[in-house]
Design a protein around this motif. Sequence first.
Motif, PDB file in Angstrom:
ATOM      1  N   ALA A 297     -20.090 -22.106   0.808  1.00 11.27           N
ATOM      2  CA  ALA A 297     -19.843 -20.703   1.155  1.00 11.27           C
ATOM      3  C   ALA A 297     -19.893 -19.842  -0.092  1.00 11.27           C
ATOM      4  O   ALA A 297     -19.454 -20.257  -1.172  1.00 11.27           O
ATOM      5  CB  ALA A 297     -18.484 -20.562   1.837  1.00 11.27           C
ATOM      6  N   HIS A 298     -20.417 -18.626   0.072  1.00  8.36           N
ATOM      7  CA  HIS A 298     -20.395 -17.632  -1.001  1.00  8.36           C
ATOM      8  C   HIS A 298     -19.637 -16.411  -0.511  1.00  8.36           C
ATOM      9  O   HIS A 298     -19.858 -15.935   0.608  1.00  8.36           O
ATOM     10  CB  HIS A 298     -21.802 -17.235  -1.435  1.00  8.36           C
ATOM     11  N   MET A 299     -18.758 -15.901  -1.374  1.00  7.12           N
ATOM     12  CA  MET A 299     -17.898 -14.779  -1.000  1.00  7.12           C
ATOM     13  C   MET A 299     -17.979 -13.737  -2.096  1.00  7.12           C
ATOM     14  O   MET A 299     -17.486 -13.936  -3.215  1.00  7.12           O
ATOM     15  CB  MET A 299     -16.457 -15.258  -0.792  1.00  7.12           C
ATOM     16  N   SER A 300     -18.603 -12.598  -1.791  1.00  3.90           N
ATOM     17  CA  SER A 300     -18.792 -11.526  -2.756  1.00  3.90           C
ATOM     18  C   SER A 300     -17.811 -10.386  -2.485  1.00  3.90           C
ATOM     19  O   SER A 300     -17.746  -9.864  -1.372  1.00  3.90           O
ATOM     20  CB  SER A 300     -20.229 -11.009  -2.686  1.00  3.90           C
ATOM     21  N   ASN A 301     -17.043 -10.021  -3.534  1.00  4.20           N
ATOM     22  CA  ASN A 301     -16.096  -8.898  -3.432  1.00  4.20           C
ATOM     23  C   ASN A 301     -15.177  -9.027  -2.229  1.00  4.20           C
ATOM     24  O   ASN A 301     -14.827  -8.031  -1.590  1.00  4.20           O
ATOM     25  CB  ASN A 301     -16.853  -7.566  -3.385  1.00  4.20           C
ATOM     26  N   THR A 302     -14.798 -10.231  -1.912  1.00  5.30           N
ATOM     27  CA  THR A 302     -13.916 -10.447  -0.777  1.00  5.30           C
ATOM     28  C   THR A 302     -12.500  -9.978  -1.108  1.00  5.30           C
ATOM     29  O   THR A 302     -12.146  -9.776  -2.277  1.00  5.30           O
ATOM     30  CB  THR A 302     -13.926 -11.932  -0.384  1.00  5.30           C
ATOM     31  N   VAL A 303     -11.676  -9.791  -0.085  1.00  6.49           N
ATOM     32  CA  VAL A 303     -10.282  -9.408  -0.308  1.00  6.49           C
ATOM     33  C   VAL A 303      -9.496 -10.661  -0.696  1.00  6.49           C
ATOM     34  O   VAL A 303      -9.050 -10.806  -1.825  1.00  6.49           O
ATOM     35  CB  VAL A 303      -9.684  -8.728   0.945  1.00  6.49           C
ATOM     36  N   LYS A 304      -9.298 -11.558   0.238  1.00  7.93           N
ATOM     37  CA  LYS A 304      -8.791 -12.889  -0.078  1.00  7.93           C
ATOM     38  C   LYS A 304      -9.966 -13.864   0.043  1.00  7.93           C
ATOM     39  O   LYS A 304     -11.028 -13.521   0.579  1.00  7.93           O
ATOM     40  CB  LYS A 304      -7.675 -13.293   0.880  1.00  7.93           C
ATOM     41  N   GLY A 305      -9.733 -15.103  -0.415  1.00 11.79           N
ATOM     42  CA  GLY A 305     -10.804 -16.083  -0.373  1.00 11.79           C
ATOM     43  C   GLY A 305     -10.468 -17.234   0.546  1.00 11.79           C
ATOM     44  O   GLY A 305     -10.753 -17.213   1.737  1.00 11.79           O
ATOM     45  N   ILE A 306      -9.857 -18.266  -0.007  1.00  7.06           N
ATOM     46  CA  ILE A 306      -9.332 -19.376   0.785  1.00  7.06           C
ATOM     47  C   ILE A 306      -7.935 -18.967   1.225  1.00  7.06           C
ATOM     48  O   ILE A 306      -7.046 -18.743   0.397  1.00  7.06           O
ATOM     49  CB  ILE A 306      -9.302 -20.669  -0.052  1.00  7.06           C
ATOM     50  N   TYR A 307      -7.727 -18.890   2.534  1.00 13.92           N
ATOM     51  CA  TYR A 307      -6.491 -18.298   3.047  1.00 13.92           C
ATOM     52  C   TYR A 307      -5.963 -19.169   4.175  1.00 13.92           C
ATOM     53  O   TYR A 307      -6.537 -19.212   5.265  1.00 13.92           O
ATOM     54  CB  TYR A 307      -6.777 -16.876   3.533  1.00 13.92           C
ATOM     55  N   MET A 308      -4.876 -19.879   3.897  1.00 19.40           N
ATOM     56  CA  MET A 308      -4.221 -20.707   4.902  1.00 19.40           C
ATOM     57  C   MET A 308      -2.814 -20.162   5.091  1.00 19.40           C
ATOM     58  O   MET A 308      -2.089 -19.957   4.113  1.00 19.40           O
ATOM     59  CB  MET A 308      -4.189 -22.174   4.459  1.00 19.40           C
ATOM     60  N   LYS A 309      -2.392 -19.977   6.362  1.00 21.45           N
ATOM     61  CA  LYS A 309      -1.144 -19.233   6.572  1.00 21.45           C
ATOM     62  C   LYS A 309      -0.407 -19.714   7.821  1.00 21.45           C
ATOM     63  O   LYS A 309      -0.985 -19.851   8.896  1.00 21.45           O
ATOM     64  CB  LYS A 309      -1.449 -17.743   6.680  1.00 21.45           C
ATOM     65  N   ASP A 327     -17.001 -14.243  -6.014  1.00 23.48           N
ATOM     66  CA  ASP A 327     -17.244 -13.289  -7.091  1.00 23.48           C
ATOM     67  C   ASP A 327     -16.409 -12.038  -6.866  1.00 23.48           C
ATOM     68  O   ASP A 327     -16.549 -11.354  -5.845  1.00 23.48           O
ATOM     69  CB  ASP A 327     -18.726 -12.914  -7.151  1.00 23.48           C
ATOM     70  N   GLY A 328     -15.516 -11.761  -7.804  1.00 19.57           N
ATOM     71  CA  GLY A 328     -14.743 -10.537  -7.780  1.00 19.57           C
ATOM     72  C   GLY A 328     -13.788 -10.362  -6.623  1.00 19.57           C
ATOM     73  O   GLY A 328     -13.707  -9.257  -6.068  1.00 19.57           O
ATOM     74  N   PRO A 329     -13.035 -11.394  -6.218  1.00 19.67           N
ATOM     75  CA  PRO A 329     -12.069 -11.180  -5.127  1.00 19.67           C
ATOM     76  C   PRO A 329     -11.041 -10.115  -5.507  1.00 19.67           C
ATOM     77  O   PRO A 329     -10.583 -10.059  -6.649  1.00 19.67           O
ATOM     78  CB  PRO A 329     -11.422 -12.555  -4.950  1.00 19.67           C
ATOM     79  N   GLU A 330     -10.682  -9.295  -4.537  1.00 17.25           N
ATOM     80  CA  GLU A 330      -9.846  -8.133  -4.809  1.00 17.25           C
ATOM     81  C   GLU A 330      -8.357  -8.451  -4.754  1.00 17.25           C
ATOM     82  O   GLU A 330      -7.553  -7.735  -5.357  1.00 17.25           O
ATOM     83  CB  GLU A 330     -10.205  -7.006  -3.843  1.00 17.25           C
ATOM     84  N   GLN A 331      -7.965  -9.487  -4.009  1.00 14.84           N
ATOM     85  CA  GLN A 331      -6.574  -9.923  -4.018  1.00 14.84           C
ATOM     86  C   GLN A 331      -6.544 -11.378  -4.494  1.00 14.84           C
ATOM     87  O   GLN A 331      -7.251 -11.727  -5.415  1.00 14.84           O
ATOM     88  CB  GLN A 331      -5.949  -9.739  -2.632  1.00 14.84           C
ATOM     89  N   PHE A 332      -5.719 -12.218  -3.861  1.00 16.46           N
ATOM     90  CA  PHE A 332      -5.595 -13.600  -4.326  1.00 16.46           C
ATOM     91  C   PHE A 332      -6.759 -14.439  -3.811  1.00 16.46           C
ATOM     92  O   PHE A 332      -7.032 -14.460  -2.612  1.00 16.46           O
ATOM     93  CB  PHE A 332      -4.264 -14.182  -3.876  1.00 16.46           C
ATOM     94  N   ALA A 333      -7.394 -15.153  -4.722  1.00 17.02           N
ATOM     95  CA  ALA A 333      -8.540 -15.976  -4.337  1.00 17.02           C
ATOM     96  C   ALA A 333      -8.119 -17.179  -3.507  1.00 17.02           C
ATOM     97  O   ALA A 333      -8.857 -17.613  -2.620  1.00 17.02           O
ATOM     98  CB  ALA A 333      -9.284 -16.435  -5.591  1.00 17.02           C
ATOM     99  N   ILE A 334      -6.936 -17.729  -3.800  1.00 13.36           N
ATOM    100  CA  ILE A 334      -6.464 -18.934  -3.110  1.00 13.36           C
ATOM    101  C   ILE A 334      -5.039 -18.686  -2.625  1.00 13.36           C
ATOM    102  O   ILE A 334      -4.148 -18.388  -3.432  1.00 13.36           O
ATOM    103  CB  ILE A 334      -6.529 -20.160  -4.039  1.00 13.36           C
ATOM    104  N   TRP A 335      -4.834 -18.818  -1.339  1.00 11.16           N
ATOM    105  CA  TRP A 335      -3.504 -18.629  -0.752  1.00 11.16           C
ATOM    106  C   TRP A 335      -3.266 -19.750   0.259  1.00 11.16           C
ATOM    107  O   TRP A 335      -3.953 -19.851   1.272  1.00 11.16           O
ATOM    108  CB  TRP A 335      -3.424 -17.265  -0.069  1.00 11.16           C
ATOM    109  N   ILE A 336      -2.302 -20.605  -0.045  1.00  7.77           N
ATOM    110  CA  ILE A 336      -1.859 -21.653   0.880  1.00  7.77           C
ATOM    111  C   ILE A 336      -0.362 -21.455   1.037  1.00  7.77           C
ATOM    112  O   ILE A 336       0.415 -21.825   0.143  1.00  7.77           O
ATOM    113  CB  ILE A 336      -2.179 -23.063   0.345  1.00  7.77           C
ATOM    114  N   GLY A 337       0.030 -20.857   2.142  1.00  6.86           N
ATOM    115  CA  GLY A 337       1.432 -20.500   2.266  1.00  6.86           C
ATOM    116  C   GLY A 337       1.758 -19.822   3.573  1.00  6.86           C
ATOM    117  O   GLY A 337       1.149 -20.099   4.612  1.00  6.86           O
ATOM    118  N   PRO A 338       2.730 -18.894   3.556  1.00  7.31           N
ATOM    119  CA  PRO A 338       3.111 -18.165   4.764  1.00  7.31           C
ATOM    120  C   PRO A 338       2.111 -17.046   5.057  1.00  7.31           C
ATOM    121  O   PRO A 338       1.370 -16.590   4.173  1.00  7.31           O
ATOM    122  CB  PRO A 338       4.486 -17.588   4.408  1.00  7.31           C
TER     123      PRO A 338
END
Length: 462
Positions: A297-309, A327-338
């Motif tokens: 997968a390619h993610m350009s200027n995404t907000v979050k990237g890998i997001y598990m919640k 490339d250039g994520p605007e918030q957290f690139a990796i989120w594994i959490g709530p």
Amino acid sequence: SEMCIRDSINAEYGGSDNPVMQLLALLLTLALAAGKVYDFEADGGGKPDDDSWDTVLRNGAALNASLGSLRPGDTLVIPPRTYHVMGGIQGVNLQSVVIRIDGTLSFDSTTLEADKYMEQWPREGSTLLECIELRACTNLTITSSTEGTLDGRGGKWWGIPGIGYLRRQEHRPRLLKISDSKDVLVQHTFLKDSPYWSFLASAVTNLEVRYSRIEAWRMSHDSHSVVDLSAFNTDGFDMAGCDNVWIHDCSVWNQDDCFDVKDGTKNVLIERVKASGLGLTIGSISSNVSNITFRDAHMSNTVKGIYMKFRGAGTIADVLYENIVMDGPEQFAIWIGPAQQCDGCSVANLCSTDGGPCSLCWPDIPGTECNAPADAHYVNITLRNVTVNNPKKSAGVLLANATSPGVNIVFDGVVVNNPSSSPFGKDQYYCKNMQGIAIGGTSPVPPCFTDLTTNAKSVTGS
């Protein structure tokens, strides 16, 4: 009916063992498989290129009637014109049917009648019907000879940025929902500007989506401005309660979850995709989800990237994210959490945890909270060959509850290049209650992980 014809053949030729009976049954099967090609305009009365109120209502009724007339083996063709329709389109119990959209179905009327269009949208009680819902179908194909378009004309539903959500919140129709079905193929389809979620597969077994795309944005196709993000809840490809899903060679640019595995789903492969929005998502979950793979997968200027919640108790197990570039994520690139959300909240309460366990304003606004739900289990989660370039925030969030820590979390070659120091400083990850290891060339290493990277081995001499 087919059954009546077969009964007549049986009576005439003495049962299914008779060779004549077998030949006639084969010819009947072939005839039914050939089916009829049903043209929405020529046969169904659809009127193109006219967004007047009366035509919109007639086109909606004609499309419902056309779907209702389909028999096994039939093909419904939407010709290469634009048909303005009222929503609430429903196809029920379609068997071995092809819907070929060569033109555009546009869910709108004239600009002056936008409010009237929304107020007279079909309902069941207080619940809005979807733009299109296909239910209890088997061996269903949605396709196009070029690229078919479903245009939700979502701007009128989104309303004025910020203010529009106060008026309608999530009381908006999805663009395409397929439910309680099996053996479904969707291909060569463009879902544009959905009022709400773009695509939902609910309780579908054996689903393939390929060569299709979703877009939902107000002003920019290059970034996610505050104005664009006010097109709330425009999810991309969502699946809930599904089994055996393959999504490939697709793209999503939207303002919410891009490819999203929801509650009760298992055995999913999503590969060779492009995504920009709230990411490659699992959640929010309050159930069990297992055997999920995102790769290539390619993610350009995404907000979050890998997001598990998680929003509540449950288990997310046996997950692989592999060969992901951001490339250039605007918030957290990796989120594994709530789940960082506030479903149903007013603007005044957006920073609360009334609509989700983690505040939308955390950690930027002091005093806001982010709490991992109890009995929410991350088990066997692997990120492999993940590259993040120039994120605008620190690397990410890895957070579980102390009573149900994440188990066997593996970062293998997870590299974040040139991350911001804000908000987590040199640690780069907010990392709590995760039993994880970092291997390969992973950098930086989450502070609550065991460092088994090649760099750590060279430093220790092992």
